[in-house]
Design an enzyme around this catalytic site. Structure first.
Site, PDB file in Angstrom:
ATOM      1  CD  GLU A  22      -2.773  -9.758   6.601  1.00  0.00           C
ATOM      2  OE1 GLU A  22      -2.096  -8.724   6.455  1.00  0.00           O
ATOM      3  OE2 GLU A  22      -2.841 -10.384   7.686  1.00  0.00           O
TER       4      GLU A  22
ATOM      5  CG  HIS B  16      -2.028  -1.012   1.083  1.00  0.00           C
ATOM      6  ND1 HIS B  16      -2.459  -1.802   2.109  1.00  0.00           N
ATOM      7  CD2 HIS B  16      -2.786  -1.358   0.017  1.00  0.00           C
ATOM      8  CE1 HIS B  16      -3.437  -2.580   1.697  1.00  0.00           C
ATOM      9  NE2 HIS B  16      -3.649  -2.336   0.434  1.00  0.00           N
TER      10      HIS B  16
ATOM     11  CB  SER C 259       3.515  -0.011   2.563  1.00  0.00           C
ATOM     12  OG  SER C 259       2.715  -0.979   3.125  1.00  0.00           O
TER      13      SER C 259
ATOM     14  CB  SER D  48      -1.212   1.604   4.541  1.00  0.00           C
ATOM     15  OG  SER D  48      -0.506   1.177   5.683  1.00  0.00           O
TER      16      SER D  48
ATOM     17  CG  HIS E 147      -6.814  -5.262   4.623  1.00  0.00           C
ATOM     18  ND1 HIS E 147      -5.843  -6.194   4.336  1.00  0.00           N
ATOM     19  CD2 HIS E 147      -6.170  -4.082   4.715  1.00  0.00           C
ATOM     20  CE1 HIS E 147      -4.663  -5.586   4.263  1.00  0.00           C
ATOM     21  NE2 HIS E 147      -4.835  -4.294   4.490  1.00  0.00           N
TER      22      HIS E 147
ATOM     23  CB  CYS F 197       4.381 -11.247   4.445  1.00  0.00           C
ATOM     24  SG  CYS F 197       5.363 -11.215   5.947  1.00  0.00           S
TER      25      CYS F 197
ATOM     26  CG  ASN G  76       1.194  -0.760   8.578  1.00  0.00           C
ATOM     27  OD1 ASN G  76       2.049   0.064   8.855  1.00  0.00           O
ATOM     28  ND2 ASN G  76       1.055  -1.232   7.360  1.00  0.00           N
TER      29      ASN G  76
HETATM   30  S1  SF4 Z   1       3.599  -5.947   8.355  1.00  0.00           S
HETATM   31 FE1  SF4 Z   1       5.265  -6.642   7.018  1.00  0.00          FE
HETATM   32  S2  SF4 Z   1       6.303  -8.312   8.125  1.00  0.00           S
HETATM   33 FE2  SF4 Z   1       4.284  -7.971   9.065  1.00  0.00          FE
HETATM   34  S3  SF4 Z   1       2.894  -9.408   8.053  1.00  0.00           S
HETATM   35 FE3  SF4 Z   1       2.732  -7.480   6.956  1.00  0.00          FE
HETATM   36  S4  SF4 Z   1       4.227  -7.648   5.310  1.00  0.00           S
HETATM   37 FE4  SF4 Z   1       4.738  -9.227   6.801  1.00  0.00          FE
END
Ligand code: SF4
Length: 401
Positions: free
Chosen positions: A187, A96, A379, A317, A185, A157, A319
């Site tokens: 993932e 992202h 990212s 993103s 999302h 990942c 995170n």
């Molecule tokens: S944040 Fe980075 S290390 Fe953690 S699961 Fe996602 S891609 Fe993998």
């Protein structure tokens, strides 16, 4: 579908690649020059602090590119080198981050279009190379690409694959996977495609609702409406919450994921005799270290006296959004931006407030001495962070008109 058997057969296919192609040294040099920054290195070496003129930058001690993202981008670069003439697709953004995705476009890597919320693979042909992104792809997508005779380069990942293994275990034991994540999302879409029965909870409040239902029952229709987009087909809360296992989207707030795990463990302990806990509840250990480190570093940073926070990362993103939430919780004026271009001038910045669309803030840069906290999502290349820091220095050094 027997997802485990499918993955096993994919792993043994010569058209499926999960590792690089031996061009790591060249790619490492290219990535170093495109994404690294001497300024960031300098700040790291000075205990994550740099003062210039009126501006003190305080950089989080863990930020930016995580291992999994760096690996995925490097694999994409290697793929281009290894298949110089083939048509290469990415099933979505590799990560992202707009600048990385733009760089891949310049390398003539195509992105599968999204039509009415669905990825459109109609243009992808036999013999094309398709890169799966760091946060993975659903098993149905993998099957479609495999059936079509594409070469698949899977950059998922390993931390995400670990979550997939967890939900496979749940499925094998007939446990329902309760996934802490966002149902739309990529993932979580991928993770749920490997699960058997599943229920996706966004936050502690939704988890509490489910826990209450487990303990006391409730309005079944209301439950099904509330989680309409977040359950497996045919999910029945009265039947499918007797045996549960926990899984997570790796980029959710770590503390919240842990609280949700504990909540369900306690719920099952209340509902069933303690010696039967393992029959009703499976714990998990799939919180990604990188997410955890970035969030911990942010918690350390926001305890300092900061005049503002700049949180850098793609707007989709997850995170990065969570880092922004921490700044907000600590009531620090904060701006989530994805590139230096968002800083329009000393008086104007285009940023994305939490859960809102982009907007312009005026007079965002205070006069006089300021301390600016900086962090970036997993990212985000260092180069993007450095450009933003340089811009702040430059604007503060300029004499106001
Ligand atoms: S944040 Fe980075 S290390 Fe953690 S699961 Fe996602 S891609 Fe993998």
């Amino acid at each position: 579908m027997d997802t485990k058997a499918f993955k096993r057969s994919l792993n043994s296919s010569e058209n499926y690649h999960r590792k690089g192609f031996g061009h790591d040294a060249e790619v490492a040099d290219t990535m170093q020059s495109e994404y690294q920054s001497n300024l960031i290195q300098e700040i790291r070496e000075q205990a994550y602090t740099l003062k210039r003129g009126d501006v003190t930058i305080r950089l989080a001690q863990a930020f930016g590119f995580c291992w999994g993202v760096e690996r995925a981008v490097a694999m994409a670069y290697e793929t281009r080198q290894h298949f110089p003439t083939e048509r290469i697709w990415i099933t979505n953004e590799i990560i992202h981050n707009p600048s990385v995705n733009q760089r891949l476009r310049e390398m003539n890597v195509l992105f599968t279009p999204v039509v009415a919320g669905q990825k459109d693979f109609s243009e992808v042909a036999k013999g094309d190379v398709v890169i799966l992104p760091a946060f993975g792809a659903s098993v149905q997508e993998m099957q479609l690409l495999n059936d079509r005779g594409c070469t698949i380069v899977d950059t998922t990942c390993p931390w995400v694959s670990k979550v997939w293994n967890t939900v496979e275990k749940h499925k094998k034991g007939d446990y329902t996977s309760i996934i802490h994540g966002k149902y739309n999302h990529e993932e979580t879409v991928a993770t749920s495609s490997f699960a058997g029965k599943y229920l996706i909870v966004l936050n502690l409040a939704e988890a509490q609702y489910v826990a209450d239902y487990i303990l006391n029952g409730g309005d079944r229709e209301e439950f099904l409406t509330k989680f309409k987009k977040a359950t497996s087909a045919g999910f029945d809360p009265d039947r499918d919450l007797v045996q549960i296992g926990i899984a997570n989207q790796t980029t959710m707030l770590k503390g919240e994921t842990e609280q949700i795990g504990k909540l369900f463990e306690h719920t099952m302990l209340k509902k069933y005799p303690p010696n039967e806990l393992n029959q009703h509840f499976l714990s998990f250990n799939t919180i990604c270290d990188a997410t955890q480190e970035r969030q911990d570093a942010m918690f350390d940073l926001v305890k300092e006296k900061l005049d503002m926070m700049i949180v850098i990362g793609g707007y989709n993103s997850s995170n990065t959004t969570h880092l922004q939430e921490i700044a907000i919780d600590y009531k620090i004026p904060s701006y989530h931006i994805d590139s230096v271009e968002r800083i329009v001038s000393r008086d104007r910045i285009e940023h994305k407030p939490l859960h809102k669309d982009l907007e312009i803030a005026e007079h965002w840069l205070p006069e006089g001495e300021i301390v600016v906290g900086i962090t970036s999502g997993a990212s985000t290349p260092d180069k993007v962070v450095a450009d933003i820091i340089e811009r702040i220095f430059e604007l503060k050094a300029a004499v106001p008109a």
